[in-house]
Design a protein around this motif. Structure first.
Motif, PDB file in Angstrom:
ATOM      1  N   ALA A  84       0.820  -1.444  -0.099  1.00  8.73           N
ATOM      2  CA  ALA A  84       0.151  -0.063  -0.064  1.00  8.73           C
ATOM      3  C   ALA A  84       0.951   1.242  -0.052  1.00  8.73           C
ATOM      4  O   ALA A  84       0.445   2.093  -0.510  1.00  8.73           O
ATOM      5  N   ILE A  85       1.894   1.226   0.891  1.00  5.17           N
ATOM      6  CA  ILE A  85       2.795   2.320   0.578  1.00  5.17           C
ATOM      7  C   ILE A  85       3.378   2.633  -0.772  1.00  5.17           C
ATOM      8  O   ILE A  85       3.474   3.726  -1.325  1.00  5.17           O
ATOM      9  N   PHE A  86       3.891   1.604  -1.345  1.00  2.00           N
ATOM     10  CA  PHE A  86       4.747   1.938  -2.461  1.00  2.00           C
ATOM     11  C   PHE A  86       4.040   1.718  -3.788  1.00  2.00           C
ATOM     12  O   PHE A  86       4.283   2.258  -4.807  1.00  2.00           O
ATOM     13  N   ASN A  87       3.001   1.017  -3.927  1.00  2.00           N
ATOM     14  CA  ASN A  87       2.554   0.305  -5.093  1.00  2.00           C
ATOM     15  C   ASN A  87       0.959   0.572  -5.230  1.00  2.00           C
ATOM     16  O   ASN A  87       0.141  -0.044  -6.037  1.00  2.00           O
ATOM     17  N   SER A  88       0.432   1.405  -4.245  1.00  2.00           N
ATOM     18  CA  SER A  88      -0.981   1.508  -4.167  1.00  2.00           C
ATOM     19  C   SER A  88      -1.459   2.059  -5.496  1.00  2.00           C
ATOM     20  O   SER A  88      -0.939   2.813  -5.868  1.00  2.00           O
ATOM     21  N   ASP A  98       9.928   3.281 -12.809  1.00  2.00           N
ATOM     22  CA  ASP A  98      10.741   2.242 -12.958  1.00  2.00           C
ATOM     23  C   ASP A  98      11.987   2.148 -11.940  1.00  2.00           C
ATOM     24  O   ASP A  98      12.888   1.388 -12.097  1.00  2.00           O
ATOM     25  N   GLY A  99      12.117   3.318 -11.200  1.00  2.00           N
ATOM     26  CA  GLY A  99      13.164   3.478 -10.315  1.00  2.00           C
ATOM     27  C   GLY A  99      13.471   2.538  -9.414  1.00  2.00           C
ATOM     28  O   GLY A  99      12.790   1.666  -8.803  1.00  2.00           O
ATOM     29  N   ASP A 100      14.842   2.608  -8.972  1.00  2.00           N
ATOM     30  CA  ASP A 100      15.432   1.427  -8.066  1.00  2.00           C
ATOM     31  C   ASP A 100      15.106   1.956  -6.527  1.00  2.00           C
ATOM     32  O   ASP A 100      15.388   1.137  -5.658  1.00  2.00           O
ATOM     33  N   VAL A 101      14.958   3.089  -6.391  1.00  2.00           N
ATOM     34  CA  VAL A 101      14.372   3.514  -4.925  1.00  2.00           C
ATOM     35  C   VAL A 101      13.171   4.217  -5.136  1.00  2.00           C
ATOM     36  O   VAL A 101      13.003   5.114  -5.792  1.00  2.00           O
ATOM     37  N   THR A 102      12.191   3.901  -4.157  1.00  2.00           N
ATOM     38  CA  THR A 102      10.933   4.528  -3.995  1.00  2.00           C
ATOM     39  C   THR A 102      11.012   5.626  -2.853  1.00  2.00           C
ATOM     40  O   THR A 102      11.281   5.326  -1.451  1.00  2.00           O
ATOM     41  N   PHE A 103      10.981   7.029  -3.107  1.00  2.00           N
ATOM     42  CA  PHE A 103      10.727   8.049  -2.119  1.00  2.00           C
ATOM     43  C   PHE A 103       9.265   8.400  -1.932  1.00  2.00           C
ATOM     44  O   PHE A 103       8.770   8.830  -2.772  1.00  2.00           O
ATOM     45  N   LYS A 132      12.022   7.052  -7.825  1.00  4.34           N
ATOM     46  CA  LYS A 132      10.811   6.918  -8.031  1.00  4.34           C
ATOM     47  C   LYS A 132      10.069   7.717  -6.848  1.00  4.34           C
ATOM     48  O   LYS A 132      10.271   7.482  -5.614  1.00  4.34           O
ATOM     49  N   VAL A 133       9.270   8.620  -7.334  1.00  4.26           N
ATOM     50  CA  VAL A 133       8.534   9.684  -6.140  1.00  4.26           C
ATOM     51  C   VAL A 133       7.066   9.273  -6.084  1.00  4.26           C
ATOM     52  O   VAL A 133       6.479   9.315  -7.041  1.00  4.26           O
ATOM     53  N   VAL A 134       6.620   8.988  -4.905  1.00  2.00           N
ATOM     54  CA  VAL A 134       5.269   8.901  -4.505  1.00  2.00           C
ATOM     55  C   VAL A 134       4.623   9.903  -3.813  1.00  2.00           C
ATOM     56  O   VAL A 134       5.329  10.035  -2.586  1.00  2.00           O
TER      57      VAL A 134
END
Length: 259
Positions: A84-88, A98-103, A132-134
């Motif tokens: 839910a945090i990274f892929n909701s 498609d980044g290697d780190v999600t912010f 990757k920014v969310v």
């Protein structure tokens, strides 16, 4: 027999624990008579006055343990709610999808510190093509914040690319005056959103579902203010500045502040 320094340190830590957490005295301490307890308190008091550094040591140890417990809670929360945090599907995703780190940033449109945090985010995306920014609305400051966040969710609903949302996000955060529905709608119109659809989407249950999801995640992470971040397995609270954020991204990417 334990040294006086040991007894003083133990007593000081016990007193702090009792003060902060309401913990009961251990059974051995409860067995002392009133006279014995008074004598011990006098001895310890005199020792602490002569050696106040013991109090600093006790507080440092207490802070260390609290920080460790907080970090453990953060990591457990991230592990439990990672999807839910990274892929909701309710996330707004910008930068490299498609980044290697999600912010992940939780923000409030009426948060003054979030304006500075937004500039930090833009600098990070510009300098880090693998990031990757969310963005997650977390309206905690006012009724106007909730209204602005609702419009923000409606903007996301008609902009799957995130490009117009990012434009909306920047203009609303940097505009003058408090953010509310009127200001958010004006900014949405300015960036070219379909206003008829926006009005329709504002009545959708998706608006409430998105904000409830974000609130529950923030609670699970122990977040109590904005901006707050999830970067890898780390929770970061507050506008800590771009250099600290770069270090956290480095830790998430390669285990070191600088990769």
């Amino acid at each position: 027999m334990p040294s006086l320094r040991y007894l003083a340190s133990a007593f000081a830590i016990a007193m702090f624990a009792i003060t902060l957490g309401g913990a009961p005295l251990p059974a051995s301490a409860q067995s002392f008579s009133d006279v014995q307890r008074k004598d011990i308190e006098t001895i310890v008091r005199d020792y602490l006055i002569a050696h106040p550094e013991v109090l600093e040591e006790a507080m440092a140890e207490l802070t260390k343990r609290q920080s460790a417990a907080e970090a453990e809670k953060h990591q457990a929360g991230i592990a439990k709610h990672a999807n839910a945090i990274f892929n909701s599907p309710r996330n707004v995703t910008v930068g490299n999808k498609d980044g290697d780190v999600t912010f992940v940033e939780f923000f409030d449109y009426n948060c003054g510190y979030c304006k500075r945090a937004m500039l930090d985010m833009m600098e990070l995306m510009k300098g880090d093509p693998k990031l990757k920014v969310v963005l997650k609305e977390f309206p905690v400051l006012s009724a106007g914040s909730v209204e602005a966040a609702q419009v923000g969710v409606a903007v996301r609903m008609q902009d799957p690319t995130g490009k117009k949302y990012l434009d909306f996000h920047q203009k609303l955060l940097t505009g003058r005056g408090a953010a509310d529905k009127a200001r958010a709608m004006a900014v949405a119109k300015e960036v070219g959103l379909d206003m008829s659809r926006l009005d329709k989407d504002l009545a959708s249950p998706e608006i409430r579902a998105t904000l409830e999801e974000n609130m529950k995640l923030a609670e699970a992470m122990g977040m109590n203010g904005t901006p707050s971040y999830v970067i890898g397995k780390q929770v970061v609270i507050g506008a800590v500045g771009v250099e600290t954020l770069k270090e956290k991204i480095g830790i998430a990417r390669c285990g070191k502040a600088t990769c």
